[in-house]
Design an enzyme around this catalytic site. Structure first.
Site, PDB file in Angstrom:
ATOM      1  N   MET A 101     -74.174 -39.489   6.214  1.00  0.00           N
ATOM      2  CA  MET A 101     -74.017 -39.818   4.852  1.00  0.00           C
ATOM      3  C   MET A 101     -73.300 -38.648   4.205  1.00  0.00           C
ATOM      4  O   MET A 101     -73.607 -37.349   4.665  1.00  0.00           O
ATOM      5  CB  MET A 101     -75.287 -39.852   4.166  1.00  0.00           C
ATOM      6  CG  MET A 101     -75.179 -39.942   2.719  1.00  0.00           C
ATOM      7  SD  MET A 101     -76.584 -40.924   2.078  1.00  0.00           S
ATOM      8  CE  MET A 101     -75.672 -41.863   0.407  1.00  0.00           C
ATOM      9  N   CYS A 102     -72.385 -38.682   3.531  1.00  0.00           N
ATOM     10  CA  CYS A 102     -71.597 -37.430   2.856  1.00  0.00           C
ATOM     11  C   CYS A 102     -72.077 -37.065   1.513  1.00  0.00           C
ATOM     12  O   CYS A 102     -71.698 -37.560   0.546  1.00  0.00           O
ATOM     13  CB  CYS A 102     -70.047 -37.548   3.048  1.00  0.00           C
ATOM     14  SG  CYS A 102     -69.156 -36.428   2.278  1.00  0.00           S
ATOM     15  N   LEU A 103     -72.799 -35.940   1.323  1.00  0.00           N
ATOM     16  CA  LEU A 103     -73.534 -35.632  -0.071  1.00  0.00           C
ATOM     17  C   LEU A 103     -72.870 -34.374   0.001  1.00  0.00           C
ATOM     18  O   LEU A 103     -73.047 -33.518   0.808  1.00  0.00           O
ATOM     19  CB  LEU A 103     -74.846 -35.666   0.092  1.00  0.00           C
ATOM     20  CG  LEU A 103     -75.731 -36.990  -0.204  1.00  0.00           C
ATOM     21  CD1 LEU A 103     -77.095 -36.972  -0.164  1.00  0.00           C
ATOM     22  CD2 LEU A 103     -75.208 -37.902  -1.277  1.00  0.00           C
TER      23      LEU A 103
END
Lengths: 151, 613
Positions: free
Chosen positions: A87-89
Site C-alpha cells: 500500500m502506497c501511503l
C-alpha cells in the site's frame, strides 16, 4: 530495546482500543510482524470484505516507517495488485515518516483510503484510470473481488 | 555518468584520432575504422593499463616521427585484430559518439602533425561535453533537460559515511580542504581558524543541522559544568511535555523521546566529575538509535514550540501554515533544518537554557571572512552560559568552536611535557590544542619558559603585571591537569602564581611568593625542540643577571646609548660619536639599533636575539 518498549506500548494500546473496524492478532513469535484484520468500510465498495493486513515493523522503528501489505487481494488503485499487496501511503514513505506517528493512526488512514481511493497517488495506474473514468466498472470489479477473495 | 568511464573514453578517442593516418594509408580502409583504436592497449577497460603499457607509451613517444617500422606493426595489429576487436571497440566508444565526434577526425586528418597537440585538447574538450550530455543523449528541449537533471539530482544520495558526530579537530583542516578552491573560499577559510580554532564534523545525512544543535546544546552544558544547570534543564525539558501536549502531541508517544534526552543529560552530568562527559556524549551521539531519539525529541520540541507560538513564525512561512510547515519541514525523519526551523529550535531549546546560537556562513558571498549570524538568547537576562556555533556550508552544518568553548586542555603528552607554569587563565589554554605551543613559548614573557635562573624576569615583568590584573579563571586549568602532587583547585589562588605540575615533579621549584609580581620559576628537562633556545642561550650566561649591563658587549653597546643618553651628553665630547672624543666612532645607522633604542628592554632583548640567532 527501546524500540521494543515502544512496540509493547503501542501494542498494548491498540489491543485495548483498536481503531474502528480493525482487529489485531497479538504477535506470537516475532514482535515485529503484526497481523491485522480490517473490515471494509461500510459505505464503500469493500463493505463486507475482511482484509488481512500484515504490518512489518523495521528494527529501527519508530525511526523508519512500518511496511503494510494486503495479504487479501483487493481491487484498489492504491494497493499493488500482486502478492505483496503493498500500500502506497504518503505517511509511510521513509522521508515523510514521523516517529511520533502511531500504528493505530496508520490503520485509521488505511481505512480512510479504502473508503476514498486516491487515484492521483496510485500504484495501479490502470485501476486508477478506471476509477476516474469508468466508476461503474470499477465498482463492479471491486465488488466482485470482495466476493471472490475477501469473504 | 560513472567517472570511471571518462578515462577510457579519453583514451579511445585519443587513440582513434592519433592513429588516424595509419588508417588512411591502409589500402582497405573502412570508415568505421576511424573510431577503431588500432592499439590493443586502447581497448583496455582499465585506464591505468593504458598508461602503464610500454607499447602504448612507445607509440606515444614515437608518434610524431611516424617510423615505418611502427607503421608496419600497427597495420599488422590492426589487420589481425580487426574482426575480433571491432565489437569491443564499438562498445568502448559507443556511448561517447558525440555528434561532432566523427567529423572532428575527418577535419583534422590532413593537419594531424601540426595539430596533434591542439587537437588532443579539442578531443578532450569534446569528451567533456559528450560526458555532460551523455545521460540524456540528446535532450529534446531545455525543459526536458532540466527535468532530467532535476531527476538526477533528486536521485542523488550524498555520501553519508563517517561518524555521526566526529572528533573535534583544528579548523585549519578546513583551510587545507579549500586550499585549491576559488579565492573567496580560500580567503574565508584562511581567516576562519583565527577566530574559530576548532570544528567538528557532523554527518551530512539530512539531519546534520538538528544533530549539530543537539550536540552543541549538550556540549555547552558540559562546558558550563554546573550540575544545577543540568537539573534545571531536565526540569525544563520535562515541563516542555506540557507544551507538546498542548500542541497536539500524545504524551505517550513522545515521552520516550524525551526520556532519552533526559537520561543522556543525567549520564553526562554524572560523567563530568570523572572527566568523561565528552566521551559519553560523543558515544551517545554516535549511536544511531540514541541520537534518533534525541533528534526526534528536539524536532518535536521545535514543532510544539512553533505551534504554540505560531504568531512568531507564521509570517516567515511563505504560503504555509505552521502546521503544514511542521509536517513537512520539522517532523519527518528526513526533513533538513531550514532557517525558520533553526530559529524555532533555538527559541525552544537554546535560548531558555541561556545559550546563544551563531551560524557562520561559508559561501561564495562577498567578504574575506565567513559571514556570522548571531542569535542571542532572549531571556535569562542576557546571561549566557555558552554558545552553539554552526558552520554552514550550503546544505550542511558542522560545529565550530572558539578557543573559549574548548574544555581545559588535557595534560600535555609526555614527550613534550615540561613543568608548566601558566601565567594566564583560560584565555591561553588552547595553546595546547592549537599545536602552536612552541610558537607561543617563543614569545618573550608570553607563557611558560624553561628557566632555571631568573634572568628573564625583567623582560617578563610587564606580562606579570598583566597576569595579576587578569581575573584568570585558573581553576579550570588546574582541574584539567590533575596529578597526585597537584594542589586542590582553590579559587583564592587566582591572584597567585599557579603551579601546574607535570611529568617531572621532582625538578619543580615552588613558585616564589614573596613578591606579588614575581613569576613562578620552573625547572625543566632541557627540551631543545620546544624552541626555548633563545632563553637557554640567555640563561647560559650566568646564574643571576642583575641588569642589562651584564649582557654581551654587543648588546650593551646597542642599548647603552639609549636609556642614559641626554641631548647634553650626546652633544658633548664624552660621546664617542662626537668628533672631539679621542675614541671617536662615527655613528652608523642600523635598523636593529633603531629597534633596540626605540622601546624598552623587552624589545632590546628581541634585537639581541636577532644578533645572536
Amino acid at each position: 530495546m527501546s524500540s521494543n518498549k515502544r512496540l509493547m506500548k503501542e501494542l498494548g494500546e491498540i489491543t485495548a482500543s483498536p481503531p474502528e473496524g480493525c482487529t489485531i492478532t497479538p504477535p506470537t513469535e516475532d514482535m515485529f510482524i503484526w497481523d491485522v484484520t480490517m473490515e471494509g468500510p461500510t459505505d464503500s465498495v469493500y463493505a463486507g470484505g475482511k482484509y488481512h493486513i500484515q504490518i512489518v515493523l523495521p528494527k529501527e522503528y519508530p525511526f523508519k516507517p512500518p511496511v503494510l501489505s494486503f495479504k487479501t487481494k483487493i481491487y484498489h488503485p492504491n494497493v499493488s495488485n500482486d502478492e505483496r499487496g503493498a500500500m502506497c501511503l504518503g505517511m509511510l514513505k521513509a522521508e515523510e515518516w514521523k516517529p511520533p506517528n502511531k500504528i493505530s493512526e496508520v490503520l485509521k488512514l488505511v481505512r480512510a483510503v479504502l473508503a476514498a481511493p486516491q487515484p492521483d497517488d496510485a500504484v495501479e495506474t490502470g485501476i486508477a484510470e478506471q476509477f476516474k473514468n469508468d466508476r461503474k466498472s470499477f465498482d463492479k470489479v471491486a465488488k466482485e473481488w470482495v466476493g471472490k477473495y475477501a469473504k | 555518468m560513472s567517472s570511471q568511464r571518462q578515462p577510457v573514453a579519453t583514451a579511445s578517442s585519443y587513440y582513434a584520432h592519433q592513429h588516424h593516418p595509419h588508417h588512411h594509408q591502409h589500402p582497405h580502409h573502412h570508415p568505421s575504422l576511424a573510431l577503431h583504436p588500432p592499439h590493443p592497449a586502447a581497448f583496455s577497460p582499465a585506464p591505468p593499463s593504458v598508461y602503464h603499457d610500454p607499447a602504448a607509451l612507445a607509440s606515444l613517444a614515437y608518434r610524431p616521427l611516424q617510423l615505418p617500422l611502427q607503421h608496419a606493426t600497427h597495420q599488422q595489429q590492426t589487420a589481425s585484430s580487426e574482426q575480433t576487436q571491432l565489437p569491443l571497440a564499438a562498445q568502448a566508444a559507443g556511448p561517447y559518439q558525440h555528434p561532432s565526434f566523427r567529423q572532428h577526425h575527418s577535419n583534422n586528418n590532413n593537419h594531424h602533425h601540426q595539430l596533434s597537440h591542439r587537437s588532443r585538447a579539442q578531443a578532450r574538450q569534446r569528451q567533456l561535453s559528450a560526458m555532460a550530455y551523455q545521460q540524456p543523449p540528446t535532450p529534446a528541449s531545455p525543459d526536458d533537460e532540466l527535468a532530467q537533471l532535476q531527476k538526477l539530482s533528486e536521485a542523488y544520495e550524498p555520501e553519508t559515511t563517517g561518524p555521526l558526530v566526529g572528533q573535534r579537530q583544528p579548523s585549519t583542516a578546513i583551510t587545507t580542504e579549500y586550499a585549491s578552491a576559488d579565492p573567496v573560499y580560500q580567503a574565508k577559510t584562511a581567516a576562519l581558524p583565527q577566530k574559530y580554532s576548532h570544528y567538528r564534523t557532523v554527518r551530512g545525512d539530512g539531519k546534520c543541522g538538528w544533530r549539530a544543535v543537539a550536540f552543541g546544546y549538550f556540549e555547552a552544558l558540559i562546558h558550563h559544568g554546573d550540575p544545577d544547570r543540568f537539573a534545571m534543564e531536565e526540569a525544563r525539558l520535562r515541563s516542555m511535555m506540557n507544551v507538546m501536549v498542548e500542541a497536539g502531541f500524545q504524551a505517550m508517544m513522545i515521552e520516550e523521546f524525551a526520556e532519552e534526552t533526559i537520561s543522556l543529560l543525567r549520564k553526562v552530568a554524572e560523567a563530568i566529575p570523572l572527566g568523561t562527559a565528552e566521551d559519553a556524549l560523543s558515544e551517545a551521539f554516535n549511536d544511531q538509535m540514541t541520537q534518533d531519539y534525541i533528534i526526534t525529541h528536539i524536532r518535536t520540541i521545535t514543532a510544539a514550540w512553533m505551534k504554540t507560538h505560531d504568531e512568531n513564525y507564521a509570517p516567515w512561512l511563505l504560503g504555509q501554515t505552521v502546521d503544514q510547515y511542521c509536517n513537512q519541514s520539522v517532523l519527518p525523519m528526513a526533513a533538513e533544518i531550514d532557517h525558520v526551523g533553526l530559529v524555532a529550535l533555538k527559541d525552544a531549546l537554546l535560548s531558555p537554557a541561556g545559550m546563544s546560537l551563531e551560524v557562520l556562513y561559508l559561501d561564495r558571498s562577498e567578504g574575506s571572512e565567513v559571514t556570522m549570524h548571531r542569535f542571542d538568547p532572549v531571556n535569562a537576562g542576557g546571561y549566557t552560559i555558552g554558545s552553539v556555533r554552526l558552520l554552514y556550508r550550503p546544505g550542511h552544518y558542522d560545529l565550530l568552536y572558539k578557543p573559549e568553548d574548548l574544555p581545559a586542555p588535557p595534560p600535555p603528552p609526555a614527550a613534550t611535557a615540561v613543568p608548566t607554569y601558566l601565567q594566564y587563565g583560560s584565555s591561553h589554554d588552547p595553546v595546547y590544542d592549537l599545536g602552536v605551543s612552541d610558537f607561543m613559548t617563543s614569545i618573550p614573557g608570553m607563557s611558560y619558559a624553561n628557566l632555571s635562573q631568573p634572568g628573564w624576569m625583567s623582560s617578563s615583568y610587564a606580562s606579570g603585571v598583566d597576569f595579576l590584573n587578569t581575573p584568570a579563571p585558573v581553576q579550570a586549568c588546574t582541574q584539567a591537569l590533575p596529578t597526585p602532587s597537584a594542589p586542590a583547585p582553590q579559587p583564592q589562588i587566582s591572584s597567585q602564581p599557579v603551579y601546574v605540575p607535570a611529568s617531572t615533579p621532582s625538578q619543580m621549584v615552588p613558585p616564589p611568593t614573596q613578591m606579588p609580581h614575581e613569576l613562578a620559576i620552573r625547572t625543566s628537562v632541557a627540551q631543545p625542540s620546544l624552541a626555548h633556545n633563545d632563553f637557554q642561550h640567555q640563561l647560559s650566561i650566568g646564574p643571576f643577571r642583575a641588569s642589562a649591563w651584564q649582557y654581551e658587549p654587543d648588546f650593551v653597546s646597542a642599548t647603552s646609548q639609549m636609556p642614559f643618553q641626554t641631548s647634553i651628553f650626546r652633544n658633548s665630547h664624552f660621546n664617542t660619536a662626537h668628533f672631539l672624543n679621542p675614541e671617536f666612532q662615527p655613528e652608523q645607522w642600523d635598523p636593529d639599533d633603531e629597534y633596540a633604542t626605540a622601546t624598552s628592554s623587552t624589545s632590546s632583548k628581541g634585537s639581541r636575539h636577532k644578533t645572536n640567532g
